[in-house]
Design an enzyme around this catalytic site. Structure first.
Site, mmCIF file in Angstrom:
data_model
loop_
_atom_site.group_PDB
_atom_site.id
_atom_site.type_symbol
_atom_site.label_atom_id
_atom_site.label_comp_id
_atom_site.label_asym_id
_atom_site.label_seq_id
_atom_site.Cartn_x
_atom_site.Cartn_y
_atom_site.Cartn_z
ATOM 1 N N ASP A 41 0.818 -1.221 0.000
ATOM 2 C CA ASP A 41 0.000 0.000 0.000
ATOM 3 C C ASP A 41 0.850 1.270 0.000
ATOM 4 O O ASP A 41 0.580 2.215 0.750
ATOM 5 C CB ASP A 41 -0.926 0.021 1.228
ATOM 6 C CG ASP A 41 -2.059 -0.990 1.142
ATOM 7 O OD1 ASP A 41 -2.088 -1.771 0.180
ATOM 8 O OD2 ASP A 41 -2.900 -1.008 2.056
ATOM 9 N N CYS A 82 -3.988 -6.746 -3.004
ATOM 10 C CA CYS A 82 -2.873 -7.568 -2.519
ATOM 11 C C CYS A 82 -2.635 -8.892 -3.244
ATOM 12 O O CYS A 82 -1.619 -9.072 -3.918
ATOM 13 C CB CYS A 82 -3.052 -7.837 -1.030
ATOM 14 S SG CYS A 82 -3.292 -6.342 -0.055
ATOM 15 N N LYS A 135 4.670 -10.797 4.176
ATOM 16 C CA LYS A 135 3.278 -11.085 3.826
ATOM 17 C C LYS A 135 3.196 -11.986 2.595
ATOM 18 O O LYS A 135 3.631 -11.618 1.510
ATOM 19 C CB LYS A 135 2.555 -9.764 3.570
ATOM 20 C CG LYS A 135 1.132 -9.897 3.059
ATOM 21 C CD LYS A 135 0.542 -8.513 2.886
ATOM 22 C CE LYS A 135 -0.804 -8.549 2.203
ATOM 23 N NZ LYS A 135 -1.394 -7.192 2.081
ATOM 24 N N HIS A 137 -0.026 -14.035 1.586
ATOM 25 C CA HIS A 137 -1.374 -13.738 1.094
ATOM 26 C C HIS A 137 -1.740 -14.482 -0.194
ATOM 27 O O HIS A 137 -2.491 -13.967 -1.033
ATOM 28 C CB HIS A 137 -1.566 -12.229 0.903
ATOM 29 C CG HIS A 137 -2.991 -11.802 1.203
ATOM 30 N ND1 HIS A 137 -3.385 -10.487 1.313
ATOM 31 C CD2 HIS A 137 -4.109 -12.534 1.436
ATOM 32 C CE1 HIS A 137 -4.665 -10.427 1.586
ATOM 33 N NE2 HIS A 137 -5.138 -11.668 1.667
ATOM 34 N N SER A 197 -2.588 -10.020 5.283
ATOM 35 C CA SER A 197 -2.358 -8.630 5.684
ATOM 36 C C SER A 197 -2.287 -8.490 7.201
ATOM 37 O O SER A 197 -2.928 -9.244 7.936
ATOM 38 C CB SER A 197 -3.475 -7.728 5.144
ATOM 39 O OG SER A 197 -3.458 -7.691 3.739
ATOM 40 N N ASP A 338 3.082 -3.261 -4.040
ATOM 41 C CA ASP A 338 2.031 -4.177 -4.518
ATOM 42 C C ASP A 338 0.813 -3.430 -5.049
ATOM 43 O O ASP A 338 0.024 -3.973 -5.805
ATOM 44 C CB ASP A 338 1.616 -5.159 -3.416
ATOM 45 C CG ASP A 338 0.777 -4.528 -2.323
ATOM 46 O OD1 ASP A 338 0.922 -3.316 -2.072
ATOM 47 O OD2 ASP A 338 -0.028 -5.256 -1.699
ATOM 48 N N ASN A 339 0.625 -2.189 -4.640
ATOM 49 C CA ASN A 339 -0.442 -1.315 -5.152
ATOM 50 C C ASN A 339 -0.305 0.044 -4.482
ATOM 51 O O ASN A 339 0.551 0.249 -3.618
ATOM 52 C CB ASN A 339 -1.845 -1.895 -4.921
ATOM 53 C CG ASN A 339 -2.118 -2.356 -3.502
ATOM 54 O OD1 ASN A 339 -2.255 -3.552 -3.244
ATOM 55 N ND2 ASN A 339 -2.192 -1.430 -2.566
#
Length: 570
Positions: A41, A82, A135, A137, A197, A338-339
């Site tokens: 994020d 994610c 992480k 995920h 997360s 990741d974004n």
């Protein structure tokens, strides 16, 4: 005789010269090390070096890495949320191919389809030590965990759900439930981290979040009262687990010491691999900058995000220092995200920089994480490799996180399996030789703000970007925007309108030529995916029993690692 000997000698010298040239092309016979650092994020504007006029000093170590390496200014996460982004990074394929189009849950039974081939699997087979910190995920149950992925046989279909004992080893005569799998274990050699997360479980001392989430359940009355008034988005039934390989070592974990644990593990991995003389892949998927934030901060709540950014930067600096002191000239460090930032978290969210998605925000809602506006997927990216990547350079080549897969394989001299189609491109020439061109077309999948998850309804080509659908994520304050289909599509010229405010006039020749070219390429890609026999399908079914639980006899699965042997995952 003398003439023959001279000819023989010249031939030998020529052969040696050709071999030396071949070796020099590949950077020597020694395989390079790779460190991939993935922030969570993070905004494009969070990297100081991307906005030097702001004169901040939140990322000094990354700024130095950019000065000694290369900034990739037009680099994009493969998705705006994610799990899909991480799956695409590790497979080099869009979510419509690898099957991962939205996030997995705490109670997910499965994960990244076992039919998918990942970067660590391929490097491990070539002698690499593969380690992951952070992480995951992409599934934590049975064979979907990062150290337990098994490779299915090409001749036998793998069932959708497979329940394995966590410590199963390769055997010559596997049980009937494993018939049809290759007798091998291909995944990360080592894992330490959170399986999803860091907000998907409670902790005893919560970090900063909006709204604030209470601590894990406790028999104390004041905590119980707080829980009753907690926001619905808070997880309370299962403590946030810290997993090492296949065992839960702490539940709930301590968010405030997590950075130091990751730093210690990362530097240990780097030094140990060097001592063994073994090439390595270290995939460091940070908890930063995802809420809850837990910086080393004791005052001034208004600087929580900046303090967290500085803590993340310090972790990156420690990893870079460890690498520089062990195998500096043979290690590529690739930092990306990741974004984009999670706007609805307000003061606990990052900066998109100039990529504000004004067309959308003027109509309501946010334009970062979960959207296909630039703020949702254009992420800060730095590549560093002394002696190989030219220092203090930048590239505007259009690149994606999917390109990590083919690029690292190429640099390692590994050919990916030919039984599947890939969407990432080899960016070696961009990194090492100053090439300024990347993808001719790059698609941004729907990631929750509008449309069906994974559908490719936004496309980029050169300076132009077309939207066949628009929608907004929740903004700070709760505002949202409605989903809207566009036929003909909205097309923006990012060269003159990076804030995506004013689309091109549909009557212009420029618009018509771009729209036709993009529509044709989009149709070609969708047809290719529809006829791709290597497409995987993820199982998104859930069951409460699949949640990681150290001790089910205790509230929130609590266990004390100093006095309890935590259960392995099942």
């Amino acid at each position: 005789m003398a003439a023959g000997f001279t000819l023989f000698l010249l031939s030998g010298m020529l052969m040696c010269g050709l071999l030396l040239h071949k070796v020099s092309q590949h950077g020597g016979s020694k395989k390079p090390n790779f460190i991939v650092i993935l922030a969570d994020d993070i905004g494009w504007g969070d990297l100081d070096a991307n906005q030097p006029d702001e004169k901040r000093n939140n990322t000094p170590h990354l700024n130095l890495m950019a000065k000694q390496g290369q900034r990739l200014t037009d680099f994009h996460s493969p998705a705006s949320t994610c799990s899909p982004s991480r799956a695409a990074i590790l497979t080099g394929r869009y979510g419509l191919r690898n099957g991962v189009t939205h996030n997995f849950a705490v109670s997910s039974l499965a994960g990244l389809p076992l039919s998918e081939v990942t970067l660590p699997q391929l490097l491990q087979k070539e002698g690499y030590y593969t380690a992951m910190i952070g992480k995951w995920h992409l599934g934590h149950n049975g064979p979907y965990a990062p150290t337990n992925r098994l490779c299915p046989s090409r001749s036998v279909l793998w069932p959708q759900r497979v329940h394995l004992p966590r410590h199963i080893e390769c055997v010559s005569d596997p049980p009937a439930s494993l018939q049809g799998t290759l007798r091998c274990r291909l995944s990360f050699d080592y894992y330490l981290g959170i399986p999803y997360s860091n907000d998907m479980g409670c902790t005893d001392i919560p970090g900063y979040n909006l709204p604030h989430c209470p601590p894990c359940e406790s028999p104390e009355p004041h905590v119980t009262r707080l829980k009753r008034s907690a926001h619905g988005g808070c997880y309370s039934k299962v403590g946030l687990p810290l997993i090492e390989n296949s065992s839960i070592v702490q539940q709930p974990l301590d968010l405030w010491t997590l950075t130091e644990q990751y730093k210690s593990a990362a530097t240990r991995i780097i030094r140990s691999a060097r001592e063994r003389g073994q090439p390595y892949l270290l995939y460091l998927a940070l908890a930063h900058m995802h809420v809850p934030l837990a910086p080393p901060l004791h005052s001034d709540e208004g600087r929580v995000y900046a303090a967290s950014l500085q803590e993340m930067d310090g972790l990156v600096g420690a990893v870079k220092s460890a690498s520089d002191h062990t195998d500096r000239d043979n290690t590529l460090i690739w930092f990306t995200g990741d974004n984009g930032p999670w706007e609805q978290k307000c003061q606990y969210a990052g900066s998109v920089g100039p990529f504000m998605g004004k067309w959308q925000t003027s109509r309501g809602g946010g334009s970062a994480k979960r959207t296909t506006w630039e703020g949702g997927h254009r992420v800060p990216t730095v590549a560093y490799w002394p002696g190989r990547i030219p220092a203090n350079t930048s590239s505007s080549a259009l690149l994606s996180g999917m390109d990590v897969f083919p690029t690292l394989l190429s640099l390692a001299g590994v050919t990916p399996p030919s039984d599947r189609r890939y969407d990432g491109i080899d960016a070696t020439d961009v990194l090492l030789h100053g090439k300024q061109t990347g993808h001719e077309f790059l698609f941004h999948p729907n990631s929750g703000a509008a449309g069906e998850f994974g559908d490719l309804q936004t496309v980029r080509s050169g300076k132009h970007k077309a939207f066949y659908i628009t929608g907004a994520a929740e903004a700070c304050g709760g505002a949202t925007g409605r989903e809207q289909l566009h036929d003909p599509p909205l097309i923006f010229d990012l060269e003159v309108d990076e804030s995506e405010e004013t689309p091109l006039d549909t009557e212009t020749l420029e618009y018509q030529a771009v729209a036709q070219r993009m529509a044709r390429r989009r149709e070609e890609l969708l047809w290719d995916i529809a006829n791709d026999k290597s497409v995987s399908a993820a199982d998104y079914s859930t069951d409460a029993s699949a949640a990681p639980c150290c001790d089910p006899e205790h509230t929130v699965c609590r266990c004390d690692p100093e006095h309890t042997v935590c259960h392995t995952l099942s």
